[in-house]
Design an enzyme around this catalytic site. Structure first.
Site, mmCIF file in Angstrom:
data_model
loop_
_atom_site.group_PDB
_atom_site.id
_atom_site.type_symbol
_atom_site.label_atom_id
_atom_site.label_comp_id
_atom_site.label_asym_id
_atom_site.label_seq_id
_atom_site.Cartn_x
_atom_site.Cartn_y
_atom_site.Cartn_z
ATOM 1 C CG HIS A 1 -5.467 18.470 74.940
ATOM 2 N ND1 HIS A 1 -6.319 18.632 76.022
ATOM 3 C CD2 HIS A 1 -4.216 18.639 75.427
ATOM 4 C CE1 HIS A 1 -5.605 18.881 77.106
ATOM 5 N NE2 HIS A 1 -4.335 18.890 76.785
ATOM 6 C CG HIS B 205 3.014 23.664 79.921
ATOM 7 N ND1 HIS B 205 1.922 22.843 79.708
ATOM 8 C CD2 HIS B 205 4.070 22.842 80.124
ATOM 9 C CE1 HIS B 205 2.308 21.576 79.784
ATOM 10 N NE2 HIS B 205 3.597 21.546 80.037
ATOM 11 C CD GLU C 55 -3.574 22.313 76.426
ATOM 12 O OE1 GLU C 55 -3.521 22.453 77.668
ATOM 13 O OE2 GLU C 55 -2.714 21.680 75.762
ATOM 14 C CD GLU D 20 0.186 21.521 73.040
ATOM 15 O OE1 GLU D 20 -0.982 21.432 73.462
ATOM 16 O OE2 GLU D 20 0.987 20.569 73.031
#
Length: 320
Positions: free
Chosen positions: A289, A189, A239, A213
């Site tokens: 995504h 994140h 994303e 990610e």
């Protein structure tokens, strides 16, 4: 056949786009402009004015016009364009009586492998979700944050040593919970600096995550490429990108081993297919995504069915 009406439909936390034709065929799309859906609905209305009266089967022409005709662009507008594009492909599939993937070149596989969201504010909650996913037959689990998912309103602080060590220990626990028959998709994140991201990647390497990610914010392609070059774990990102040029700039720098185009943000099925082709030319896998609604999932599956470099599909629960 002509478009007679384009209607945005904001339902709960999802924004859909309904396109009606004079033959009675109706297409449905979805916008992925997360948290700005009201603005994206306005953009759908604006673009719908252009589309009304047009032949809905000229998908590439309409995509190019909507993408290139205005002076400005952004995620809100691209979410609207994506929703319209998906709806147009829906109409095309219904018109020709075939799945959309057939219009895109046909199937390259019989099944699309998915990974399940496993989230929690405590380690035990995440481990329980991982075990349940494995019991349910999943061979991959994702949205796995080694920093867990505490409320974003709470200040976060740990010393560097404690932060990195705790994160490594949690990834070790994830692996222990599911064994080697389930792949781990680690989600950061965008919480780390480049230095932190590289150190953490080296620490979790023994547990063989499938991908790592968004270890840093993806806004700076050079920084993401720096992390990817020094990370022993494959990096995934994409994303937040909403143009094919962004994906091209990322991959020209070898900035990721997996790209994560959002079909509802990067230009719909038309845009995502272009991204997949760019990635294919670089030997990069595609992990679409998909934190959105069922229309997004259906659109992603059409892409997964036809591209040669599909790897894994994010599959949310859709329970809320």
């Amino acid at each position: 056949m002509r478009v007679v009406r384009v209607t945005p439909r904001l339902i709960h936390r999802y924004l859909f786009c309904e396109i009606e034709t004079d033959t009675g065929l109706v297409g449905l799309g979805e916008s992925g402009a997360w948290a700005y859906l009201d603005a994206s609905a306005t953009a759908i209305n604006r673009l719908g004015g252009y589309l009304t009266g047009k032949d809905p089967l000229r998908m590439e022409h309409h995509w190019q016009y909507m993408y290139r005709s205005c002076h400005f662009r952004g995620a809100v507008i691209m979410g609207a364009l994506s929703a319209i594009d998906i709806a147009l492909w829906d109409i095309a599939g219904k018109h020709f009586g075939v799945p959309v993937y057939q219009l895109l070149g046909g199937k390259t596989r019989q099944k699309a492998r998915v990974y399940f969201h496993t989230m929690g504010e405590t380690l035990e909650a995440v481990l329980s979700a991982c075990r349940q996913a494995k019991a349910d037959g999943m061979t991959a689990v994702g949205h796995l944050s080694p920093f867990l998912d505490p409320p974003r309103t709470e200040p976060y602080f740990e010393t560097h040593a404690r932060k990195i060590k705790n994160a490594i220990d949690r990834v070790a626990a994830f692996r222990q919970a599911v064994g080697d028959d389930v792949d781990l998709c680690i989600e950061i994140h965008r919480q780390l600096t480049a230095a932190e991201a590289i150190e953490l990647a080296r620490g979790i390497e023994p547990f063989h995550p499938l991908f790592y990610e968004d270890p840093v914010r993806p806004d700076n392609f050079d920084t993401m490429a720096y992390v990817a070059a020094h990370s022993p774990v494959p990096v995934a990102t994409g994303e937040r990108y909403h143009t094919i040029e962004e994906f091209s700039m990322l991959l020209r720098r070898d900035g990721a081993q997996y790209v994560r185009p959002d079909v509802c943000l990067c230009g719909g099925i038309t845009g995502a297919k272009k991204v997949a082709a760019i990635a294919e030319a670089q030997g990069v896998g595609v992990v679409p995504h998909n934190p959105l609604g069922p229309v997004s999932t259906a659109a992603c599956i059409q892409l997964a069915a036809c591209i040669p470099n599909f790897v894994l599909q994010e599959h949310p629960t859709h329970e809320d």
